[in-house]
Write an enzyme that holds these catalytic residues in place. Sequence first.
Site, mmCIF file in Angstrom:
data_model
loop_
_atom_site.group_PDB
_atom_site.id
_atom_site.type_symbol
_atom_site.label_atom_id
_atom_site.label_comp_id
_atom_site.label_asym_id
_atom_site.label_seq_id
_atom_site.Cartn_x
_atom_site.Cartn_y
_atom_site.Cartn_z
ATOM 1 N N LYS A 1 0.859 -1.176 0.000
ATOM 2 C CA LYS A 1 0.000 0.000 0.000
ATOM 3 C C LYS A 1 0.905 1.239 0.000
ATOM 4 O O LYS A 1 1.449 1.629 1.026
ATOM 5 C CB LYS A 1 -0.927 -0.021 1.220
ATOM 6 C CG LYS A 1 -2.021 1.064 1.180
ATOM 7 C CD LYS A 1 -1.528 2.365 1.746
ATOM 8 C CE LYS A 1 -2.541 3.490 1.602
ATOM 9 N NZ LYS A 1 -1.968 4.811 1.931
ATOM 10 N N GLU B 1 -0.866 7.707 -0.599
ATOM 11 C CA GLU B 1 -1.780 8.296 -1.579
ATOM 12 C C GLU B 1 -1.159 9.477 -2.317
ATOM 13 O O GLU B 1 -1.648 9.891 -3.371
ATOM 14 C CB GLU B 1 -3.091 8.739 -0.908
ATOM 15 C CG GLU B 1 -2.962 9.834 0.127
ATOM 16 C CD GLU B 1 -2.729 9.309 1.531
ATOM 17 O OE1 GLU B 1 -3.165 9.979 2.486
ATOM 18 O OE2 GLU B 1 -2.096 8.238 1.689
ATOM 19 N N SER C 1 5.186 8.223 9.984
ATOM 20 C CA SER C 1 5.290 9.006 11.215
ATOM 21 C C SER C 1 5.180 8.115 12.445
ATOM 22 O O SER C 1 4.591 7.024 12.413
ATOM 23 C CB SER C 1 4.183 10.062 11.256
ATOM 24 O OG SER C 1 2.922 9.458 11.489
ATOM 25 N N GLU D 1 9.639 1.734 10.808
ATOM 26 C CA GLU D 1 10.709 2.710 10.590
ATOM 27 C C GLU D 1 10.040 4.073 10.640
ATOM 28 O O GLU D 1 9.316 4.458 9.724
ATOM 29 C CB GLU D 1 11.387 2.448 9.240
ATOM 30 C CG GLU D 1 12.787 3.029 9.156
ATOM 31 C CD GLU D 1 12.774 4.450 8.655
ATOM 32 O OE1 GLU D 1 12.831 5.358 9.515
ATOM 33 O OE2 GLU D 1 12.704 4.656 7.443
ATOM 34 N N CYS E 1 13.379 10.898 7.119
ATOM 35 C CA CYS E 1 13.279 10.570 8.541
ATOM 36 C C CYS E 1 14.607 10.786 9.259
ATOM 37 O O CYS E 1 14.632 11.086 10.441
ATOM 38 C CB CYS E 1 12.800 9.136 8.720
ATOM 39 S SG CYS E 1 13.826 7.916 7.857
ATOM 40 N N GLU F 1 9.208 16.403 14.984
ATOM 41 C CA GLU F 1 9.655 16.209 13.615
ATOM 42 C C GLU F 1 8.855 17.093 12.666
ATOM 43 O O GLU F 1 7.629 17.055 12.644
ATOM 44 C CB GLU F 1 9.499 14.747 13.194
ATOM 45 C CG GLU F 1 10.062 14.472 11.819
ATOM 46 C CD GLU F 1 9.964 13.012 11.419
ATOM 47 O OE1 GLU F 1 10.939 12.463 10.900
ATOM 48 O OE2 GLU F 1 8.884 12.419 11.641
#
Length: 508
Positions: A191, A194, A244, A265, A299, A400
């Site tokens: 998946k 989007e 996230s 991750e 990240c 973040e």
Amino acid sequence: MTSATSPAAVDIRAREMRTYRMLVDGQWRASSSEEVFESIDPYTGRAWARVPAATEHDVDAAVDAARRAFESGPWSRFLPAQRARCLRTLGQLLEQQSQELANVQVLENGKLMREVLGQTAGLAAHCYYFAGMAESMHGDTVSISVPDMVNYTVREPIGVVAAVTPWNSPLSLLFWKLCPALAAGNTLVVKPSEVTPVSTLVLAELFERAGFPPGVVNVVTGDGRVGAALASHPGVDKIAFTGSTEVGKAVAHAAADRLARVSLELGGKSPNIVFEDADVPGALSGVLAGIFGATGQTCLAGSRALVQASILDSFARALVERARAIRIGDPLDAASEMGTVSCRMQYDKVLRYIELARSEGATLLCGGGPPPDPALRQGLFIEPTIFGGVRNDMRIAREEVFGPILCLIPFQDEDDAVRIANDTRFGLAAGVWTQDIKRAHRMTRRLRAGTVWVNTYRRTNYATPFGGMKESGLGRENGLEAIYDYTETKSVWIDTGAGIKDPFNPRA
């Protein structure tokens, strides 16, 4: 600085709108609801592709296909050498298709062509490495102090893996999951985000040509509801997620209800630590690349630059001068050095954090919003932004952002640097800049991070593990540890003696 659009960029963007389909059980399908959503070029703001919006019914079909392929399809009978052959053939196809896969990713997320092309050109190497792993993975013969008994272990695939991938490096981060999972003998339902679904669908066209049987790799597209349906699906044995920390926690909760395996991750707020004895030109380049590479949308971004107080002022001046010279422009233009933010939602989030930093009392040293060049107004551009006067307790230093914002934080000595660096809920990565080899080794031991770079930054490789500590994730991707994360260890006992005695008749 800004760059103009190249003729090649115009040609790529002149493509006609195309409607893509999902891959389920070897068939290309529309959504069962027939709903679609659009992929938006963040440089032009133009919709350039339509993609199916999957339903729970589509998720069920994809998981069922993966289950059949794993349990009773041809894939369940493939030997390690056959799995390796498929991965090597996929690698060869990727070498031929790397330019097209790069083109699509740039149109999806605005990342620089020169960076994305390097990533897609390297995908084949992942396939070749894990093809070797497929053929060399083995268990152990265990020496046990029990007479007439043999014990050994074997590694077996987990089953159906749901791979949920992000928008910043959609194919690279997919391959961190795809290659070890396939090498171990699992099947997958992928998946993609989007924001960046098309590159994964274009990639999926190669699986049949590479020899993978139907159902081994399936792709469903849609928003977070599709990911949630996969994470909670009883037919999924493992969820491999990159994204996230907040969403990762939700994935872990969904998996915990049925004790499904997870690898996560997640986010980071990584420190890039510059000591007064550092090679300053190298450190400047490393700090800039660590936060402004990929427009800060990684990240592992070195979003906190910890600089020893004795050199802070001069280092900050040089950093600002270099940041102002970064060429912002069309991601398809080879002259561009920084592209767009990937989507409107993220663009608005980054601008909110800039205002938050100002309200917290941080000092804006450069950047702070969209570039003034009228030629760039249509794109989701944000200038390289640096804040001084940042304390580690400010939200801008703790949360973040995932954008081109750097926080400059002073420190006094090693102990102070370690204290500030580790004072975070994250633990993904860290950088250390020093010419003192003893200090380098001391720092790598003391920093609570899954990856520590010394006199470099933003380096990864398919052969070495990557992952985080604390709230930066669970498990490791890449390297030998990755393939182990896609297997279960089975212990086998064999009695080579007279057999089991009757436990209820001790005289027998």
